[in-house]
Design a protein around this motif. Structure first.
Motif, PDB file in Angstrom:
ATOM      1  N   SER A 198       7.493   8.628 -13.678  1.00 45.97           N
ATOM      2  CA  SER A 198       7.039   7.165 -13.726  1.00 45.97           C
ATOM      3  C   SER A 198       8.077   6.411 -12.510  1.00 45.97           C
ATOM      4  O   SER A 198       9.044   6.972 -12.278  1.00 45.97           O
ATOM      5  N   VAL A 221       4.018   5.650  -5.871  1.00 41.59           N
ATOM      6  CA  VAL A 221       3.845   5.550  -7.280  1.00 41.59           C
ATOM      7  C   VAL A 221       2.750   6.476  -7.678  1.00 41.59           C
ATOM      8  O   VAL A 221       2.957   6.988  -8.909  1.00 41.59           O
ATOM      9  N   ASP A 222       1.733   6.527  -6.941  1.00 42.46           N
ATOM     10  CA  ASP A 222       0.363   7.568  -7.341  1.00 42.46           C
ATOM     11  C   ASP A 222       1.114   8.699  -7.265  1.00 42.46           C
ATOM     12  O   ASP A 222       0.990   9.627  -8.229  1.00 42.46           O
ATOM     13  N   LEU A 223       2.030   9.122  -6.432  1.00 38.91           N
ATOM     14  CA  LEU A 223       2.540  10.540  -6.152  1.00 38.91           C
ATOM     15  C   LEU A 223       3.361  10.757  -7.353  1.00 38.91           C
ATOM     16  O   LEU A 223       3.218  12.243  -7.982  1.00 38.91           O
ATOM     17  N   ARG A 227       0.860  -1.251  -0.066  1.00 40.36           N
ATOM     18  CA  ARG A 227      -0.016   0.020  -0.155  1.00 40.36           C
ATOM     19  C   ARG A 227       0.836   1.132   0.074  1.00 40.36           C
ATOM     20  O   ARG A 227       0.686   2.385  -0.628  1.00 40.36           O
ATOM     21  N   GLN A 285       2.358   1.631  -3.444  1.00 37.54           N
ATOM     22  CA  GLN A 285       1.548   2.037  -4.442  1.00 37.54           C
ATOM     23  C   GLN A 285       1.116   3.548  -4.237  1.00 37.54           C
ATOM     24  O   GLN A 285       1.069   4.353  -5.350  1.00 37.54           O
ATOM     25  N   LYS A 286       1.125   3.953  -3.082  1.00 44.05           N
ATOM     26  CA  LYS A 286       0.843   5.369  -2.923  1.00 44.05           C
ATOM     27  C   LYS A 286       1.990   6.313  -3.472  1.00 44.05           C
ATOM     28  O   LYS A 286       1.724   7.358  -3.828  1.00 44.05           O
ATOM     29  N   ARG A 336       3.523   9.554 -10.323  1.00 47.86           N
ATOM     30  CA  ARG A 336       2.817   9.430 -11.716  1.00 47.86           C
ATOM     31  C   ARG A 336       1.981  10.863 -11.668  1.00 47.86           C
ATOM     32  O   ARG A 336       1.919  11.553 -12.570  1.00 47.86           O
ATOM     33  N   ALA A 337       1.495  11.304 -10.629  1.00 51.42           N
ATOM     34  CA  ALA A 337       0.721  12.429 -10.540  1.00 51.42           C
ATOM     35  C   ALA A 337       1.326  13.603 -10.845  1.00 51.42           C
ATOM     36  O   ALA A 337       0.731  14.688 -11.287  1.00 51.42           O
ATOM     37  N   THR A 340       4.551  10.308   0.930  1.00 48.77           N
ATOM     38  CA  THR A 340       5.299  11.731   0.430  1.00 48.77           C
ATOM     39  C   THR A 340       6.599  11.860   0.958  1.00 48.77           C
ATOM     40  O   THR A 340       7.145  12.747   0.020  1.00 48.77           O
ATOM     41  N   ALA A 345       0.055   7.784   3.501  1.00 50.60           N
ATOM     42  CA  ALA A 345       0.088   8.748   2.534  1.00 50.60           C
ATOM     43  C   ALA A 345       1.220   9.620   2.968  1.00 50.60           C
ATOM     44  O   ALA A 345       1.927  10.227   1.886  1.00 50.60           O
TER      45      ALA A 345
END
Length: 238
Positions: free
Chosen positions: A54, A45-47, A39, A42-43, A49-50, A183, A179
């Motif tokens: 990559s 990676v999401d940050l 988890r 993944q968080k 990519r946002a 971060t 999160a």
């Protein structure tokens, strides 16, 4: 919770993917330790990519390496599978490490794996520290045991540690901590501080001959065979 916007780091370049590696000492199926690390990864990676970047995520599961780890502890010689795990850690930009807590301490499997790491393998590498347990009584194990261990290895642990007991999984506070830790990890990576430290101070650290650190590896080519000591060792005369 407000999550900071992570700006791409110019030095890394838009085409270069951030390499994250999860290290999980969980042995159950499914493993809560692996779930917590996944988890978090993944968080992160999401940050990334946002923000236009990559990332890739690899996993080192310690359970299948248990016999290899035990044999290496006794013999001092890691197997090819274990050396591959070391090389994946060395090549990573950032780590998420997670262990179950047994008897008020990190798992023996996790500690034994850490004991086999070269001291220079993860110098200045950003890392999120995480643990799971069956009771909240173990919540300080991350900061009392894992943080000093990774300080000894000269890594850069994120300020926020992660811990999850069974009752935590259904609460939003765990997601908020994940999160925050993710971060912090991404900001450390994007700042380039770890690479800058290693680039600047690498020669000042102790390095193991023939070790698995990817930066400035020492091999037989680095040995000066012309010294008196080396000529004697090779059977020559002074």
């Amino acid at each position: 919770m407000t999550v900071a916007t992570v700006q791409p780091h110019d030095a890394a370049g838009p085409e270069q993917a951030v390499r994250l590696v999860v290290v999980s000492a969980g042995v159950s199926d499914p493993s809560s330790s692996r779930l917590l690390a996944d988890r978090t990864a993944q968080k992160a990676v999401d940050l990334i990519r946002a923000s236009g970047g990559s990332a890739t995520v690899g996993t080192v599961e310690l359970g299948p390496l248990a016999v290899d780890i035990a044999q290496a502890i006794v013999s001092g010689f890691p197997s090819d599978r274990l050396r591959n795990a070391f090389e994946r850690l060395a090549a990573a930009d950032g780590l998420i490490v997670s262990t179950p807590v047994y008897k008020a301490g990190v798992s023996g499997l996790f500690k034994s794996f850490a004991d086999l790491l070269d001291n220079d393998l993860i110098i200045a590498k950003p890392v999120v520290l995480a643990a799971t347990a069956g009771t909240a009584r173990h919540s300080m194990v991350v900061d009392e045991q894992m943080r000093p261990l990774f300080a000894f290895l000269r890594a850069i642990p994120a300020p926020t540690s992660l811990f999850a007991a069974p009752e935590d999984w259904g609460h939003s506070e765990l997601g908020e901590r994940i999160a925050r830790a993710a971060t912090e990890l991404v900001l450390l990576l994007r700042s380039g501080v770890g690479s800058a430290i290693a680039d600047t101070a690498w020669n000042g650290y102790d390095h193991r001959f023939g070790g698995t650190a990817t930066r400035a590896e020492r091999t037989a080519d680095d040995v000066d065979f012309s010294t008196d000591l080396m000529r004697l060792a090779a059977g020559g005369k002074l």
